[in-house]
Design an enzyme around this catalytic site. Structure first.
Site, short mmCIF file in Angstrom:
data_model
loop_
_atom_site.label_atom_id
_atom_site.label_comp_id
_atom_site.label_asym_id
_atom_site.label_seq_id
_atom_site.Cartn_x
_atom_site.Cartn_y
_atom_site.Cartn_z
N ASP A 1 -28.25 27.61 -1.62
CA ASP A 1 -27.94 26.43 -2.40
C ASP A 1 -27.38 25.40 -1.40
O ASP A 1 -26.98 25.77 -0.29
CB ASP A 1 -26.89 26.79 -3.46
CG ASP A 1 -26.41 25.57 -4.21
OD1 ASP A 1 -27.26 24.78 -4.66
OD2 ASP A 1 -25.18 25.39 -4.34
N LEU A 2 -27.37 24.14 -1.76
CA LEU A 2 -26.92 23.12 -0.80
C LEU A 2 -25.50 22.63 -1.10
O LEU A 2 -24.57 22.88 -0.34
CB LEU A 2 -27.91 21.94 -0.84
CG LEU A 2 -27.59 20.76 0.08
CD1 LEU A 2 -27.68 21.17 1.54
CD2 LEU A 2 -28.53 19.59 -0.20
N ASP A 3 -25.38 21.94 -2.25
CA ASP A 3 -24.09 21.32 -2.58
C ASP A 3 -23.01 22.37 -2.79
O ASP A 3 -23.15 23.25 -3.65
CB ASP A 3 -24.22 20.51 -3.89
CG ASP A 3 -25.20 19.35 -3.75
OD1 ASP A 3 -25.15 18.66 -2.72
OD2 ASP A 3 -26.00 19.12 -4.68
N THR B 1 -20.52 18.45 -0.52
CA THR B 1 -20.91 17.33 -1.38
C THR B 1 -20.46 17.50 -2.82
O THR B 1 -20.49 16.53 -3.58
CB THR B 1 -22.45 17.19 -1.38
OG1 THR B 1 -23.01 18.50 -1.35
CG2 THR B 1 -22.93 16.39 -0.20
N LYS C 1 -21.50 22.49 -11.79
CA LYS C 1 -22.04 22.95 -10.52
C LYS C 1 -23.39 23.62 -10.72
O LYS C 1 -23.53 24.49 -11.58
CB LYS C 1 -21.06 23.90 -9.84
CG LYS C 1 -19.85 23.17 -9.29
CD LYS C 1 -18.99 24.08 -8.43
CE LYS C 1 -17.84 23.28 -7.83
NZ LYS C 1 -16.87 24.15 -7.19
N SER D 1 -32.15 24.20 -4.10
CA SER D 1 -31.13 23.28 -4.63
C SER D 1 -31.64 22.53 -5.85
O SER D 1 -32.80 22.14 -5.90
CB SER D 1 -30.77 22.27 -3.53
OG SER D 1 -30.04 21.19 -4.09
N ALA D 2 -30.74 22.29 -6.80
CA ALA D 2 -31.10 21.51 -7.99
C ALA D 2 -31.16 20.02 -7.69
O ALA D 2 -31.64 19.23 -8.51
CB ALA D 2 -30.07 21.76 -9.08
N LYS E 1 -31.78 25.64 -12.89
CA LYS E 1 -30.89 26.80 -12.92
C LYS E 1 -30.15 26.77 -14.26
O LYS E 1 -29.76 25.69 -14.68
CB LYS E 1 -29.86 26.74 -11.78
CG LYS E 1 -30.46 26.76 -10.37
CD LYS E 1 -29.34 26.52 -9.33
CE LYS E 1 -29.95 26.31 -7.95
NZ LYS E 1 -28.96 25.98 -6.91
N GLU F 1 -24.66 31.00 -3.21
CA GLU F 1 -24.43 30.07 -4.31
C GLU F 1 -22.96 29.82 -4.58
O GLU F 1 -22.15 30.74 -4.44
CB GLU F 1 -25.02 30.67 -5.61
CG GLU F 1 -26.36 30.15 -6.02
CD GLU F 1 -26.35 28.69 -6.47
OE1 GLU F 1 -25.26 28.10 -6.64
OE2 GLU F 1 -27.44 28.14 -6.63
N ASP F 2 -22.63 28.61 -5.01
CA ASP F 2 -21.26 28.35 -5.45
C ASP F 2 -21.21 28.09 -6.96
O ASP F 2 -20.17 27.70 -7.48
CB ASP F 2 -20.65 27.14 -4.72
CG ASP F 2 -21.29 25.84 -5.14
OD1 ASP F 2 -22.50 25.83 -5.46
OD2 ASP F 2 -20.59 24.81 -5.17
C1 BG6 Z 1 -26.61 20.52 -7.69
C2 BG6 Z 1 -25.17 20.19 -7.92
O1 BG6 Z 1 -26.77 21.01 -6.39
O2 BG6 Z 1 -27.45 19.38 -7.87
C3 BG6 Z 1 -25.01 19.54 -9.29
O3 BG6 Z 1 -24.38 21.35 -7.86
C4 BG6 Z 1 -25.93 18.35 -9.41
O4 BG6 Z 1 -23.66 19.15 -9.44
C5 BG6 Z 1 -27.37 18.79 -9.16
O5 BG6 Z 1 -25.84 17.76 -10.71
C6 BG6 Z 1 -28.38 17.63 -9.24
O6 BG6 Z 1 -28.11 16.76 -8.18
P1 BG6 Z 1 -28.73 15.30 -8.01
O7 BG6 Z 1 -28.36 14.93 -6.60
O8 BG6 Z 1 -30.23 15.44 -8.18
O9 BG6 Z 1 -28.13 14.44 -9.07
MG MG Z 2 -23.90 24.24 -5.38
#
Ligand code: BG6
Ligand code: MG
Length: 215
Positions: free
Chosen positions: A9-11, A17, A45, A116-117, A147, A171-172
């Site tokens: 996962d990224l964020d 971030t 998250k 990542s989402a 997810k 993952e967090d």
């Molecule tokens: C996830 C974050 O990685 O991405 C979420 O944990 C976030 O908080 C989701 O809503 C979507 O991100 P973005 O950048 O497309 O708005």
């Molecule tokens: Mg995350």
């Protein structure tokens, strides 16, 4: 058992971030006139942008106040603010241990995927300088189901031809851990144990991750 693929996962796992997502959502909540706490933020998250907005509006008891078009403009407002934050990111925002872990895995020949989402994932990877580590990048633009649906992880594993049980997911988020477990991937939580009850194992940061045990 040894694994052959790491899916990150990224964020909040590789890059710090998650705090900017929180700040941008909090500004929106403040403007709409309700408070949005760090604890409320745990529910966001790993959750897609529009689903996050729905949760935020639920927290503010404003679910019925907006049309779909208005909701899209609220999500855009949040994203514009978020992009202002992340356009200034650099490698100092990499989370503890993430660069060293990517280097070690690469040197061992482990396949590396992003799951990542976020629709902003590619910009973030570029700004912090880690794009080249990834054999495949699956982000919020590539998936049709968010997810806790496992699509964001299975797409990467499928492209790399790796069986799911050979994948370790970092993952967090609760949603991400659920997604990994649903398809038999090892679900490693990064963060605090009490926030991540679904994890197979939790590590406070990637720095404390014992690579040799899993790869
Ligand atoms: C996830 C974050 O990685 O991405 C979420 O944990 C976030 O908080 C989701 O809503 C979507 O991100 P973005 O950048 O497309 O708005
Ligand atoms: Mg995350």
């Amino acid at each position: 058992m040894k694994h052959t693929c790491a899916i990150f996962d990224l964020d909040g796992v590789l890059v710090d971030t998650a705090k900017y997502h929180y700040l941008a959502w909090k500004e929106l909540a403040d403007r709409l006139g309700f408070s949005f706490t760090l604890q409320d933020n745990e529910r966001l998250k790993g959750v897609s942008r529009m689903a996050s907005l729905d949760i935020l509006l639920e927290v503010g008891q404003m679910t019925e106040h907006f049309t779909q078009a208005e909701k899209e403009s609220l999500a855009e407002e949040k994203n514009n603010r978020y992009v202002e934050f992340i356009s200034k990111l650099d490698e100092s925002e990499l989370l503890e241990g993430s660069l060293a872990l990517l280097e070690t895995l690469k040197a061992k020949g482990v396949k590396i995927a992003l799951g990542s989402a976020s629709k902003n994932a590619k910009m973030i990877l570029e700004n912090v300088g880690i794009t080249a580590f990834f054999d495949v990048i699956v982000d919020g633009n590539a998936v049709s189901k968010a997810k806790p649906d496992p699509e964001v992880f299975t797409l990467g594993a499928d492209q790399l031809n790796v069986p799911y049980e050979q994948c370790v997911v970092f993952e967090d988020s609760q949603a991400g851990l659920e997604a990994a477990k649903a398809v038999g991937m090892l679900a490693l939580g990064v963060g605090q144990e009490q926030d991540l009850p679904q994890a197979d194992v939790v590590f406070p940061t990637l720095k404390s991750f014992p690579v040799g045990v899993y790869f």
